[in-house]
Design a protein around this motif. Structure first.
Motif, PDB file in Angstrom:
ATOM      1  N   THR A   1       0.840  -1.208   0.000  1.00 43.82           N
ATOM      2  CA  THR A   1       0.000   0.000   0.000  1.00 43.82           C
ATOM      3  C   THR A   1       0.874   1.257   0.000  1.00 43.82           C
ATOM      4  OG1 THR A   1      -0.292  -0.438   2.369  1.00 43.82           O
ATOM      5  CG2 THR A   1      -2.164  -0.876   0.939  1.00 43.82           C
ATOM      6  N   GLY A   2       2.060   1.186   0.635  1.00 39.66           N
ATOM      7  CA  GLY A   2       2.983   2.334   0.614  1.00 39.66           C
ATOM      8  C   GLY A   2       3.420   2.635  -0.826  1.00 39.66           C
TER       9      GLY A   2
ATOM     10  N   ARG B   1       2.695   5.989  -2.952  1.00 35.60           N
ATOM     11  CA  ARG B   1       3.776   6.808  -3.521  1.00 35.60           C
ATOM     12  C   ARG B   1       3.560   7.021  -5.019  1.00 35.60           C
ATOM     13  NH1 ARG B   1       6.422   4.477   0.854  1.00 35.60           N
ATOM     14  NH2 ARG B   1       6.755   2.507  -0.211  1.00 35.60           N
TER      15      ARG B   1
ATOM     16  N   TYR C   1      -0.423  13.021   5.169  1.00 35.59           N
ATOM     17  CA  TYR C   1      -0.326  11.996   6.215  1.00 35.59           C
ATOM     18  C   TYR C   1       1.054  11.344   6.192  1.00 35.59           C
ATOM     19  CZ  TYR C   1      -5.396  12.301   6.798  1.00 35.59           C
ATOM     20  OH  TYR C   1      -6.665  12.741   7.054  1.00 35.59           O
TER      21      TYR C   1
ATOM     22  N   GLN D   1       1.953   9.753   9.694  1.00 42.35           N
ATOM     23  CA  GLN D   1       0.663   9.253  10.207  1.00 42.35           C
ATOM     24  C   GLN D   1       0.019   8.297   9.212  1.00 42.35           C
ATOM     25  OE1 GLN D   1      -1.542  12.828  10.853  1.00 42.35           O
ATOM     26  NE2 GLN D   1      -0.275  13.452  12.580  1.00 42.35           N
ATOM     27  N   LEU D   2      -0.996   7.567   9.684  1.00 43.24           N
ATOM     28  CA  LEU D   2      -1.689   6.639   8.793  1.00 43.24           C
ATOM     29  C   LEU D   2      -2.714   7.382   7.942  1.00 43.24           C
ATOM     30  CD1 LEU D   2      -2.401   3.529  11.057  1.00 43.24           C
ATOM     31  CD2 LEU D   2      -0.468   3.952   9.531  1.00 43.24           C
TER      32      LEU D   2
ATOM     33  N   ILE E   1      -7.789   3.817   2.267  1.00 39.51           N
ATOM     34  CA  ILE E   1      -6.871   2.687   2.040  1.00 39.51           C
ATOM     35  C   ILE E   1      -7.647   1.440   1.607  1.00 39.51           C
ATOM     36  CG2 ILE E   1      -5.319   1.077   3.243  1.00 39.51           C
ATOM     37  CD1 ILE E   1      -3.906   3.619   2.802  1.00 39.51           C
TER      38      ILE E   1
ATOM     39  N   GLY F   1       2.537  -3.958   4.287  1.00 39.14           N
ATOM     40  CA  GLY F   1       2.155  -2.633   4.793  1.00 39.14           C
ATOM     41  C   GLY F   1       0.646  -2.489   4.936  1.00 39.14           C
ATOM     42  N   PHE F   2      -0.070  -3.559   4.780  1.00 41.21           N
ATOM     43  CA  PHE F   2      -1.529  -3.601   4.936  1.00 41.21           C
ATOM     44  C   PHE F   2      -1.888  -4.987   5.456  1.00 41.21           C
ATOM     45  CE2 PHE F   2      -5.780  -4.696   3.680  1.00 41.21           C
ATOM     46  CZ  PHE F   2      -6.499  -3.537   3.889  1.00 41.21           C
TER      47      PHE F   2
ATOM     48  N   ARG G   1      -2.924  -2.238   8.641  1.00 36.59           N
ATOM     49  CA  ARG G   1      -2.188  -1.520   9.684  1.00 36.59           C
ATOM     50  C   ARG G   1      -3.087  -1.165  10.857  1.00 36.59           C
ATOM     51  NH1 ARG G   1       2.040   0.615   5.899  1.00 36.59           N
ATOM     52  NH2 ARG G   1       3.673   1.592   7.106  1.00 36.59           N
TER      53      ARG G   1
ATOM     54  N   GLN H   1      -8.884  -2.284   9.154  1.00 37.22           N
ATOM     55  CA  GLN H   1      -8.307  -2.736   7.867  1.00 37.22           C
ATOM     56  C   GLN H   1      -8.210  -4.262   7.832  1.00 37.22           C
ATOM     57  OE1 GLN H   1      -4.589  -0.832   6.758  1.00 37.22           O
ATOM     58  NE2 GLN H   1      -5.372   1.210   7.185  1.00 37.22           N
TER      59      GLN H   1
ATOM     60  N   ARG I   1      13.064   8.799   0.050  1.00 33.80           N
ATOM     61  CA  ARG I   1      11.715   8.874   0.636  1.00 33.80           C
ATOM     62  C   ARG I   1      11.637  10.038   1.611  1.00 33.80           C
ATOM     63  NH1 ARG I   1       9.098   3.129   2.235  1.00 33.80           N
ATOM     64  NH2 ARG I   1       8.151   4.518   3.769  1.00 33.80           N
TER      65      ARG I   1
ATOM     66  N   ASP J   1       9.823  10.404   4.018  1.00 33.58           N
ATOM     67  CA  ASP J   1       9.529  10.030   5.408  1.00 33.58           C
ATOM     68  C   ASP J   1      10.677   9.263   6.077  1.00 33.58           C
ATOM     69  OD1 ASP J   1       9.094   7.786   3.832  1.00 33.58           O
ATOM     70  OD2 ASP J   1       7.203   7.233   4.780  1.00 33.58           O
TER      71      ASP J   1
ATOM     72  N   ARG K   1       6.523   7.541  12.871  1.00 31.19           N
ATOM     73  CA  ARG K   1       6.060   6.276  12.271  1.00 31.19           C
ATOM     74  C   ARG K   1       6.167   5.126  13.269  1.00 31.19           C
ATOM     75  NH1 ARG K   1       9.978   6.175   7.501  1.00 31.19           N
ATOM     76  NH2 ARG K   1       9.034   4.221   6.852  1.00 31.19           N
TER      77      ARG K   1
HETATM   78  P1  AMP Z   1       5.261   2.041   3.957  1.00 32.93           P
HETATM   79  O1  AMP Z   1       5.888   2.160   2.603  1.00 32.93           O
HETATM   80  O2  AMP Z   1       4.476   0.778   4.122  1.00 32.93           O
HETATM   81  O3  AMP Z   1       6.254   2.268   5.087  1.00 32.93           O
HETATM   82  O4  AMP Z   1       4.182   3.222   4.070  1.00 32.93           O
HETATM   83  C1  AMP Z   1       4.557   4.585   4.037  1.00 32.93           C
HETATM   84  C2  AMP Z   1       3.433   5.454   4.567  1.00 32.93           C
HETATM   85  O5  AMP Z   1       2.260   5.280   3.747  1.00 32.93           O
HETATM   86  C3  AMP Z   1       2.958   5.140   5.976  1.00 32.93           C
HETATM   87  O6  AMP Z   1       3.753   5.783   6.971  1.00 32.93           O
HETATM   88  C4  AMP Z   1       1.522   5.673   5.953  1.00 32.93           C
HETATM   89  O7  AMP Z   1       1.500   7.082   6.049  1.00 32.93           O
HETATM   90  C5  AMP Z   1       1.074   5.302   4.545  1.00 32.93           C
HETATM   91  N1  AMP Z   1       0.461   3.939   4.511  1.00 32.93           N
HETATM   92  C6  AMP Z   1       0.935   2.840   3.850  1.00 32.93           C
HETATM   93  N2  AMP Z   1       0.138   1.772   4.032  1.00 32.93           N
HETATM   94  C7  AMP Z   1      -0.872   2.204   4.837  1.00 32.93           C
HETATM   95  C8  AMP Z   1      -2.007   1.567   5.429  1.00 32.93           C
HETATM   96  N3  AMP Z   1      -2.255   0.264   5.235  1.00 32.93           N
HETATM   97  N4  AMP Z   1      -2.831   2.329   6.195  1.00 32.93           N
HETATM   98  C9  AMP Z   1      -2.604   3.641   6.403  1.00 32.93           C
HETATM   99  N5  AMP Z   1      -1.540   4.301   5.905  1.00 32.93           N
HETATM  100  C10 AMP Z   1      -0.677   3.600   5.126  1.00 32.93           C
END
Ligand code: AMP
Length: 190
Positions: free
Chosen positions: A32-33, A37, A53, A58-59, A65, A86-87, A89, A93, A134, A136, A145
């Motif tokens: 999902t990340g 992106r 977010y 933040q989520l 999502i 990443g899902f 979270r 969900q 990235r 973040d 995070r």
């Molecule tokens: P990741 O690449 O999985 O570390 O995700 C990067 C960012 O995307 C997270 O810090 C959230 O802000 C957002 N994100 C990714 N997946 C989710 C999810 N399942 N629910 C909510 N936010 C998400």
């Protein structure tokens, strides 16, 4: 269908282990990340909302999502399995994922919970930040995070324990060594 939830804190190695799982088992990958992106890069409405977010660590809200995931899943109808990276979270969900998979006549096969201590997570994420580009992967956002992970996401382990799907995996050591543990867990449910 072999449906794997790969779980763990940011920096626990979900992406790395996912790549190895995909090669070994021929499953599809939904991160999902990565999807978010790409939405940001393409300047979509969802991307514009998600960026705020993500930059704060933040989520993104559950409804956005879950809708996004349903669409991606519909594009993978003939798949022999999916790795969810990443899902979910949050508990809502996880419940939505169960419902979506049940509707498609399948369910989560296993949830792999990669365990890495906090100092090592921060070290890895700062290291990744030097090359990932990235927004973040900087110390302030990493701290948010991790905070979000411990408060909102880590409790999901209990949900999957109650579903009988949870396997804890020691996420430190050589990548291949960790992958050995991952394969043992997957082969036990295949
Ligand atoms: P990741 O690449 O999985 O570390 O995700 C990067 C960012 O995307 C997270 O810090 C959230 O802000 C957002 N994100 C990714 N997946 C989710 C999810 N399942 N629910 C909510 N936010 C998400």
């Amino acid at each position: 269908m072999l449906n794997i939830v790969i779980f763990g804190a940011p920096g626990s190695g979900k992406g790395t282990e996912s790549e190895l799982i995909i090669k070994e088992y021929g499953v599809d990958h939904i991160s999902t990340g990565d999807v978010l992106r790409s939405e940001i890069k393409n300047e979509t409405e969802l991307g514009k909302i998600a960026k705020d977010y993500i930059d704060k660590g933040q989520l993104v809200p559950d409804d956005l999502i879950v809708n996004m995931l349903a669409k991606v899943l519909d594009g993978k109808k003939n798949s022999k399995g999916v790795i969810f990276d990443g899902f979910p979270r949050t508990i809502p969900q996880a419940k939505a994922l169960k419902e979506m998979l049940n509707k498609r006549g399948t369910d989560v096969s296993v949830m792999l919970d990669l365990k890495v201590d906090e100092d090592e997570l921060i070290r890895r994420l700062l290291e990744r930040g030097k090359i990932s580009g990235r927004s973040d992967d900087n110390l302030d956002t990493i701290k948010s995070r991790l905070d979000v992970y411990y408060k909102q996401t880590a409790p999901l382990a209990d949900y999957y324990i109650s579903e009988g799907k949870h396997v804890a995996i020691k996420g430190v050591g050589a990548i291949e060594e960790i992958f050995g543990r991952v394969k043992d867990a997957i082969n036990a449910v295949k």
